[in-house]
Design an enzyme around this catalytic site. Structure first.
Site, PDB file in Angstrom:
ATOM      1  N   GLU A 183       0.791  -1.227   0.000  1.00  0.00           N
ATOM      2  CA  GLU A 183       0.000   0.000   0.000  1.00  0.00           C
ATOM      3  C   GLU A 183       0.831   1.288   0.000  1.00  0.00           C
ATOM      4  OE1 GLU A 183      -3.029   0.202   2.965  1.00  0.00           O
ATOM      5  OE2 GLU A 183      -4.013  -1.636   2.303  1.00  0.00           O
ATOM      6  N   GLU A 389      -5.754  -8.435   0.992  1.00  0.00           N
ATOM      7  CA  GLU A 389      -6.329  -8.106   2.305  1.00  0.00           C
ATOM      8  C   GLU A 389      -7.802  -7.776   2.125  1.00  0.00           C
ATOM      9  OE1 GLU A 389      -4.487  -5.081   4.818  1.00  0.00           O
ATOM     10  OE2 GLU A 389      -2.518  -5.656   4.040  1.00  0.00           O
TER      11      GLU A 389
HETATM   12  C1  BGC Z   1      -2.891  -2.463   6.026  1.00  0.00           C
HETATM   13  C2  BGC Z   1      -2.904  -3.237   7.303  1.00  0.00           C
HETATM   14  C3  BGC Z   1      -3.930  -2.644   8.255  1.00  0.00           C
HETATM   15  C4  BGC Z   1      -5.294  -2.794   7.619  1.00  0.00           C
HETATM   16  C5  BGC Z   1      -6.447  -2.290   8.477  1.00  0.00           C
HETATM   17  C6  BGC Z   1      -4.262  -2.101   5.520  1.00  0.00           C
HETATM   18  O1  BGC Z   1      -4.224  -0.780   5.124  1.00  0.00           O
HETATM   19  O2  BGC Z   1      -2.126  -3.092   5.037  1.00  0.00           O
HETATM   20  O3  BGC Z   1      -1.606  -3.214   7.841  1.00  0.00           O
HETATM   21  O4  BGC Z   1      -3.900  -3.189   9.520  1.00  0.00           O
HETATM   22  O5  BGC Z   1      -5.316  -2.086   6.414  1.00  0.00           O
HETATM   23  O6  BGC Z   1      -6.314  -0.938   8.734  1.00  0.00           O
END
Ligand code: BGC
Length: 484
Positions: A183, A389
């Site tokens: 990111e 994610e």
């Molecule tokens: C990140 C994580 C973070 C998650 C929730 C993403 O932006 O890669 O490290 O914990 O979002 O905020």
């Protein structure tokens, strides 16, 4: 309205067996973590300090005043965590390597102990039957590099490449998928524009050059990994948020296009097309000129950034709705920032969607929109996509000391998986990694936001699987994976 006030009908939970039947057999259901949020063990392996250790020492920047010293203590309890994943029949594990654990000074000397632990860990991931995906840079820049200017300094990108080469040589035979940078948009926006994340710069639009250097770091790291002869595939992860204007008014449309540039196009266009993003037409002239000048990536840098990649990692959390004009409260998705008052637009609520503990809309349909946008923008230049994610924070409660009935998270994960299973024509979606395994240290939110499918007791560090964990286990069992 909080999650708790909503009727159960707001959180339908599809049957695991039905979702299992809709997923292609090769689709990988994974989990994702990041070293600074879980490892702790700052006293081991001769680990150096990262910008997050320094940042957390400042007053008032972390919601609960916590520091990432222990977090979930994964550095010591990693075997328990691998067992939890294995018992749930998880196909793939996305983790990150802590740069300061491998190169304590950020350049030069390598810690054999640090690298040795990652060798051991990755062997165990493979032995547990999971496909390892490794992120090199998940935000924990070694503190000595920040002292030299961090991502505002052109020398940081080649340092990332050197580190990538070291790790590639050591682990290149056992990592299936490499991620260079996690990111870059969030590092640029939260770390350099709004001052909410380490290293805490509040440069507003003047953050853009840091984003360009992160991309250059990506490109140089891709080359370094290939030079090191790694066997796995290589990609980058970005957080893509589909952006829509709050109204059809010209100002709102122009500002929505500006956020789309700052969050999405600035990072994907150079990587996938080798071009600079086009600056939206409708912006007021001074703003248009300023953004154009800041995003004018040098030709040579574009060549470095535009390396062939094997997959694109998509982190999808929520869609954004934008209106012109600053938000006087300074509100942003990751917290309040005085600098947000200098941003010429603000995000507006999306009342049709329920929200998470962070106030983020839970909108599975936005995942399909994100995939469609990537296809429409990049066509045959879009490599296979891995949803690296997807997750949601809620203030879970432990019932009778043993049960966590996180129906909101279960519903959210299941419905995002349904969307991923349906997919969109023209895009290959290889899998989805749930963020995250165990409740962890959520950056500036400290321990106030729980994202885990496994509950963490902060005092005892005991792990308790939640309903969402059981649902995933049932899903994987129904797909014929071996589970406990
Ligand atoms: C990140 C994580 C973070 C998650 C929730 C993403 O932006 O890669 O490290 O914990 O979002 O905020």
């Amino acid at each position: 309205m909080t999650a708790r006030d909503l009727p159960a009908s707001a959180w339908p939970v599809p049957e695991a067996a039905d979702v299992a039947a809709s997923l292609p057999p090769a689709f990988r259901v994974g989990v994702a973590t990041a070293a600074p949020q879980i490892e702790g063990g700052v006293d081991l392996d001769g680990r150096g300090r990262s910008i997050w250790d320094d940042f957390a020492d400042r007053d008032g920047v972390i919601a609960d005043g916590s520091a990432p010293r222990v977090t979930t203590d994964h550095r010591r309890r990693w075997r328990d965590d691998l067992r939890l994943m294995q018992d749930a029949g998880i196909d793939a594990y996305r983790m990150s390597i802590a740069w300061p654990r491998v190169q304590p000074e950020g350049s030069g000397r390598v810690s054999a102990a640090g690298l040795g632990w990652y060798e051991e860990l990755l062997d165990a991931v493979v032995d547990a039957g999971m496909r390892p995906m490794v992120t090199l840079f998940h935000w924990d820049l070694p503190a000595p590099l920040e002292a030299r200017g961090g991502w505002l300094d052109r020398d940081t990108a080649p340092r990332l490449a050197d580190y990538a080469h070291v790790v590639g040589e050591a682990l290149g035979d056992r990592v299936a998928d490499w991620v260079t940078v996690n990111e870059p948009a969030t590092v640029t926006i939260d770390g350099y524009a709004l001052g909410l994340h380490a290293p805490g710069h509040a440069r507003v639009l003047r953050a853009i050059p840091a984003g360009v250097q992160l991309l250059r770091g990506h490109g140089l790291a891709v080359r370094a990994l290939r030079d090191a002869g790694v066997q796995g595939r290589i990609g980058i992860v970005n957080a893509h948020t589909p952006v829509e204007p709050a109204s059809e008014r010209g100002e709102d449309r122009a500002m929505a296009a500006l956020l789309d540039l700052l969050h999405n196009r600035l990072f994907a266009d150079p990587v996938l097309l080798g071009t600079r993003p086009a600056v939206p037409e409708g912006l007021p002239l001074p703003l248009r000129l300023a953004v154009g000048a800041l995003a004018r990536i040098r030709r040579r840098d574009l060549v470095d950034i535009h390396q062939p990649i094997d997959f694109l990692g998509l982190n999808y959390y929520f869609p954004s709705r934008v209106a012109a004009g600053p938000d006087r409260t300074g509100a942003s998705p990751d917290g309040e920032s005085a600098a947000m008052r200098d941003v010429p637009f603000h995000l507006v609520a999306q009342p049709e969607h329920p929200t998470t503990g962070f106030g983020w809309p839970v909108a599975p349909v936005g995942l399909a929109t994100a995939l469609e946008q990537l296809r429409d923008r990049y066509g045959d230049r879009l490599p296979p996509v891995v949803i690296t994610e997807q997750g949601a924070s809620f203030p879970d409660e432990v019932v009778e000391g043993v049960r966590v009935d996180d129906v909101e998270r279960t519903s959210s994960i299941a419905r995002h998986l349904e969307v991923a299973a349906r997919g969109v024509p023209g895009v290959t979606v290889e899998g989805l990694h749930v963020w995250t395994l165990v409740d962890n240290w959520e950056w500036a939110a400290g321990f106030t936001q729980r994202f885990g499918i496994v509950h963490l007791d902060r005092d005892t560090l005991e792990r308790t699987p939640k309903r969402s964990y059981r649902w995933l286990q049932e899903l994987q069992r129904a797909r014929g994976r071996r589970t406990a």
